[in-house]
Write a protein that holds these residues in place. Structure first.
Motif, PDB file in Angstrom:
ATOM      1  N   ASN A 191     122.364  80.167 -41.167  1.00  0.00           N
ATOM      2  CA  ASN A 191     122.636  79.447 -39.920  1.00  0.00           C
ATOM      3  C   ASN A 191     121.371  79.156 -39.125  1.00  0.00           C
ATOM      4  O   ASN A 191     121.323  78.168 -38.386  1.00  0.00           O
ATOM      5  CB  ASN A 191     123.638  80.220 -39.057  1.00  0.00           C
ATOM      6  CG  ASN A 191     125.056  79.982 -39.509  1.00  0.00           C
ATOM      7  OD1 ASN A 191     125.637  78.949 -39.212  1.00  0.00           O
ATOM      8  ND2 ASN A 191     125.609  80.918 -40.252  1.00  0.00           N
ATOM      9  N   LEU A 192     120.355  79.998 -39.243  1.00  0.00           N
ATOM     10  CA  LEU A 192     119.119  79.777 -38.498  1.00  0.00           C
ATOM     11  C   LEU A 192     118.460  78.457 -38.877  1.00  0.00           C
ATOM     12  O   LEU A 192     117.742  77.862 -38.085  1.00  0.00           O
ATOM     13  CB  LEU A 192     118.136  80.933 -38.720  1.00  0.00           C
ATOM     14  CG  LEU A 192     118.445  82.225 -37.976  1.00  0.00           C
ATOM     15  CD1 LEU A 192     117.520  83.344 -38.429  1.00  0.00           C
ATOM     16  CD2 LEU A 192     118.365  82.037 -36.464  1.00  0.00           C
ATOM     17  N   LYS A 193     118.721  77.988 -40.087  1.00  0.00           N
ATOM     18  CA  LYS A 193     118.127  76.742 -40.573  1.00  0.00           C
ATOM     19  C   LYS A 193     118.944  75.515 -40.178  1.00  0.00           C
ATOM     20  O   LYS A 193     118.536  74.398 -40.447  1.00  0.00           O
ATOM     21  CB  LYS A 193     117.988  76.799 -42.089  1.00  0.00           C
ATOM     22  CG  LYS A 193     117.069  77.900 -42.565  1.00  0.00           C
ATOM     23  CD  LYS A 193     117.023  77.956 -44.066  1.00  0.00           C
ATOM     24  CE  LYS A 193     116.116  79.080 -44.524  1.00  0.00           C
ATOM     25  NZ  LYS A 193     115.956  79.078 -45.967  1.00  0.00           N
ATOM     26  N   GLN A 194     120.102  75.724 -39.576  1.00  0.00           N
ATOM     27  CA  GLN A 194     121.020  74.637 -39.244  1.00  0.00           C
ATOM     28  C   GLN A 194     120.988  74.364 -37.743  1.00  0.00           C
ATOM     29  O   GLN A 194     120.557  75.192 -36.960  1.00  0.00           O
ATOM     30  CB  GLN A 194     122.453  75.020 -39.659  1.00  0.00           C
ATOM     31  CG  GLN A 194     122.613  75.395 -41.119  1.00  0.00           C
ATOM     32  CD  GLN A 194     122.224  74.275 -42.059  1.00  0.00           C
ATOM     33  OE1 GLN A 194     122.501  73.113 -41.813  1.00  0.00           O
ATOM     34  NE2 GLN A 194     121.550  74.634 -43.144  1.00  0.00           N
ATOM     35  N   PRO A 195     121.526  73.194 -37.341  1.00  0.00           N
ATOM     36  CA  PRO A 195     121.675  72.952 -35.899  1.00  0.00           C
ATOM     37  C   PRO A 195     122.558  74.048 -35.285  1.00  0.00           C
ATOM     38  O   PRO A 195     123.545  74.456 -35.859  1.00  0.00           O
ATOM     39  CB  PRO A 195     122.379  71.590 -35.834  1.00  0.00           C
ATOM     40  CG  PRO A 195     122.063  70.928 -37.141  1.00  0.00           C
ATOM     41  CD  PRO A 195     121.945  72.052 -38.144  1.00  0.00           C
ATOM     42  N   GLY A 196     122.176  74.510 -34.138  1.00  0.00           N
ATOM     43  CA  GLY A 196     122.914  75.605 -33.486  1.00  0.00           C
ATOM     44  C   GLY A 196     122.297  76.948 -33.784  1.00  0.00           C
ATOM     45  O   GLY A 196     122.494  77.902 -33.044  1.00  0.00           O
ATOM     46  N   GLY A 197     121.557  77.056 -34.868  1.00  0.00           N
ATOM     47  CA  GLY A 197     120.796  78.246 -35.212  1.00  0.00           C
ATOM     48  C   GLY A 197     121.544  79.559 -35.093  1.00  0.00           C
ATOM     49  O   GLY A 197     122.650  79.715 -35.600  1.00  0.00           O
ATOM     50  N   TRP A 198     120.920  80.497 -34.388  1.00  0.00           N
ATOM     51  CA  TRP A 198     121.475  81.851 -34.276  1.00  0.00           C
ATOM     52  C   TRP A 198     122.838  81.844 -33.608  1.00  0.00           C
ATOM     53  O   TRP A 198     123.685  82.683 -33.912  1.00  0.00           O
ATOM     54  CB  TRP A 198     120.503  82.783 -33.558  1.00  0.00           C
ATOM     55  CG  TRP A 198     120.260  82.465 -32.112  1.00  0.00           C
ATOM     56  CD1 TRP A 198     119.281  81.668 -31.599  1.00  0.00           C
ATOM     57  CD2 TRP A 198     121.010  82.931 -30.993  1.00  0.00           C
ATOM     58  NE1 TRP A 198     119.381  81.604 -30.232  1.00  0.00           N
ATOM     59  CE2 TRP A 198     120.437  82.375 -29.825  1.00  0.00           C
ATOM     60  CE3 TRP A 198     122.115  83.772 -30.857  1.00  0.00           C
ATOM     61  CZ2 TRP A 198     120.922  82.634 -28.552  1.00  0.00           C
ATOM     62  CZ3 TRP A 198     122.599  84.030 -29.581  1.00  0.00           C
ATOM     63  CH2 TRP A 198     122.010  83.462 -28.455  1.00  0.00           C
ATOM     64  N   ARG A 199     123.076  80.910 -32.720  1.00  0.00           N
ATOM     65  CA  ARG A 199     124.368  80.845 -32.041  1.00  0.00           C
ATOM     66  C   ARG A 199     125.498  80.585 -33.047  1.00  0.00           C
ATOM     67  O   ARG A 199     126.564  81.189 -32.965  1.00  0.00           O
ATOM     68  CB  ARG A 199     124.356  79.777 -30.953  1.00  0.00           C
ATOM     69  CG  ARG A 199     123.410  80.112 -29.804  1.00  0.00           C
ATOM     70  CD  ARG A 199     123.387  78.996 -28.764  1.00  0.00           C
ATOM     71  NE  ARG A 199     122.410  79.260 -27.735  1.00  0.00           N
ATOM     72  CZ  ARG A 199     122.588  80.079 -26.701  1.00  0.00           C
ATOM     73  NH1 ARG A 199     123.717  80.730 -26.569  1.00  0.00           N
ATOM     74  NH2 ARG A 199     121.640  80.261 -25.811  1.00  0.00           N
ATOM     75  N   MET A 200     125.249  79.698 -33.980  1.00  0.00           N
ATOM     76  CA  MET A 200     126.270  79.401 -35.000  1.00  0.00           C
ATOM     77  C   MET A 200     126.458  80.588 -35.940  1.00  0.00           C
ATOM     78  O   MET A 200     127.556  80.809 -36.447  1.00  0.00           O
ATOM     79  CB  MET A 200     125.893  78.141 -35.781  1.00  0.00           C
ATOM     80  CG  MET A 200     126.009  76.871 -34.947  1.00  0.00           C
ATOM     81  SD  MET A 200     127.618  76.678 -34.114  1.00  0.00           S
ATOM     82  CE  MET A 200     128.712  76.508 -35.487  1.00  0.00           C
ATOM     83  N   GLY A 201     125.404  81.356 -36.165  1.00  0.00           N
ATOM     84  CA  GLY A 201     125.537  82.565 -36.982  1.00  0.00           C
ATOM     85  C   GLY A 201     126.475  83.566 -36.335  1.00  0.00           C
ATOM     86  O   GLY A 201     127.375  84.108 -36.983  1.00  0.00           O
ATOM     87  N   TYR A 202     126.280  83.802 -35.036  1.00  0.00           N
ATOM     88  CA  TYR A 202     127.178  84.707 -34.313  1.00  0.00           C
ATOM     89  C   TYR A 202     128.602  84.161 -34.278  1.00  0.00           C
ATOM     90  O   TYR A 202     129.565  84.901 -34.428  1.00  0.00           O
ATOM     91  CB  TYR A 202     126.661  84.971 -32.889  1.00  0.00           C
ATOM     92  CG  TYR A 202     125.682  86.116 -32.836  1.00  0.00           C
ATOM     93  CD1 TYR A 202     126.116  87.431 -32.738  1.00  0.00           C
ATOM     94  CD2 TYR A 202     124.316  85.884 -32.902  1.00  0.00           C
ATOM     95  CE1 TYR A 202     125.221  88.489 -32.697  1.00  0.00           C
ATOM     96  CE2 TYR A 202     123.409  86.942 -32.865  1.00  0.00           C
ATOM     97  CZ  TYR A 202     123.870  88.232 -32.766  1.00  0.00           C
ATOM     98  OH  TYR A 202     122.979  89.271 -32.731  1.00  0.00           O
ATOM     99  N   ARG A 203     128.722  82.845 -34.097  1.00  0.00           N
ATOM    100  CA  ARG A 203     130.061  82.239 -34.075  1.00  0.00           C
ATOM    101  C   ARG A 203     130.761  82.385 -35.416  1.00  0.00           C
ATOM    102  O   ARG A 203     131.960  82.670 -35.459  1.00  0.00           O
ATOM    103  CB  ARG A 203     129.956  80.749 -33.707  1.00  0.00           C
ATOM    104  CG  ARG A 203     130.377  80.509 -32.294  1.00  0.00           C
ATOM    105  CD  ARG A 203     130.190  79.081 -31.860  1.00  0.00           C
ATOM    106  NE  ARG A 203     129.297  79.165 -30.710  1.00  0.00           N
ATOM    107  CZ  ARG A 203     128.427  78.259 -30.346  1.00  0.00           C
ATOM    108  NH1 ARG A 203     128.316  77.142 -31.012  1.00  0.00           N
ATOM    109  NH2 ARG A 203     127.672  78.446 -29.304  1.00  0.00           N
ATOM    110  N   SER A 204     130.033  82.182 -36.493  1.00  0.00           N
ATOM    111  CA  SER A 204     130.623  82.303 -37.836  1.00  0.00           C
ATOM    112  C   SER A 204     131.190  83.704 -38.056  1.00  0.00           C
ATOM    113  O   SER A 204     132.310  83.862 -38.548  1.00  0.00           O
ATOM    114  CB  SER A 204     129.573  82.018 -38.916  1.00  0.00           C
ATOM    115  OG  SER A 204     129.054  80.731 -38.794  1.00  0.00           O
ATOM    116  N   ILE A 205     130.429  84.695 -37.690  1.00  0.00           N
ATOM    117  CA  ILE A 205     130.876  86.074 -37.885  1.00  0.00           C
ATOM    118  C   ILE A 205     131.999  86.412 -36.909  1.00  0.00           C
ATOM    119  O   ILE A 205     132.936  87.132 -37.258  1.00  0.00           O
ATOM    120  CB  ILE A 205     129.674  87.035 -37.817  1.00  0.00           C
ATOM    121  CG1 ILE A 205     128.772  86.743 -39.029  1.00  0.00           C
ATOM    122  CG2 ILE A 205     130.117  88.489 -37.784  1.00  0.00           C
ATOM    123  CD1 ILE A 205     127.463  87.421 -39.054  1.00  0.00           C
ATOM    124  N   SER A 206     131.942  85.850 -35.720  1.00  0.00           N
ATOM    125  CA  SER A 206     133.028  86.025 -34.766  1.00  0.00           C
ATOM    126  C   SER A 206     134.333  85.467 -35.320  1.00  0.00           C
ATOM    127  O   SER A 206     135.394  86.096 -35.211  1.00  0.00           O
ATOM    128  CB  SER A 206     132.679  85.328 -33.450  1.00  0.00           C
ATOM    129  OG  SER A 206     133.798  85.307 -32.587  1.00  0.00           O
TER     130      SER A 206
END
Length: 175
Positions: free
Chosen positions: A148-163
């Motif tokens: 996710n860090l390599k994608q738009p939204g970065g770390w925020r999208m990583g946390y959202r995915s796991i959420s």
């Protein structure tokens, strides 16, 4: 068949429990860059999360006795999912500090509840499997975050995915 299904759900819960455990180390450089915080501030987040885990572990026997393992697991998944989602929308470092405690609360409660349940109702080898599934989650969390860090939204999208994974598991538990 019911026992097998229950074990699968418990194992999924332990994967879910492991997912957020190693996220901070992967996320901290992005937080440092975005908000200009020192790396040492990651330790404060960790301490607050650990305080939540210890607090819920300390009181878990009372809560499990009062509402049961299933409800504790459901509420813990919802709590960790909500905290992770909140972190994904955090406008600044202080918000992550506030959300680290409920994240730890949820993690400690589900850990204690499921460890106790498996110890009381299954053979000893299931406890080993339980913790190996936690390891799968602890390994996958940073992988998901790195992607996710390599994608738009970065770390925020990583946390959202796991959420979303946590909240989805809570829905399975509810059913």
């Amino acid at each position: 068949m019911i026992t097998f299904l229950l074990l699968v759900i418990i194992y999924l819960a332990f994967i879910s429990l492991g997912l957020p455990d190693a996220l901070l180390g992967v996320t901290l450089p992005a937080l440092q860059q975005q908000w200009g915080i020192p790396m040492s501030f990651g330790g404060i987040i960790s301490v607050i999360g650990i305080a939540g885990t210890v607090t819920s572990s300390f009181f878990s026997s009372l809560v499990i006795e009062k509402i049961g393992t299933g409800r504790v697991t459901l509420l813990s998944c919802l709590l960790t999912g909500a905290a992770l989602m909140g972190i994904s929308f955090a406008p600044g470092y202080i918000w992550i500090l506030f959300l680290a405690f409920p994240l730890g609360l949820g993690a400690g409660a589900v850990d204690t509840a499921l460890n106790n349940y498996v110890a009381l109702h299954f053979k000893a080898h299931h406890m080993n499997w339980l913790h190996s599934f936690w390891g799968i989650g602890a390994t996958l969390g940073p992988v998901i975050m790195s992607l996710n860090l390599k994608q738009p939204g970065g770390w925020r999208m990583g946390y959202r995915s796991i959420s979303i994974f946590q909240i989805s598991l809570a829905m399975v538990l509810l059913i």
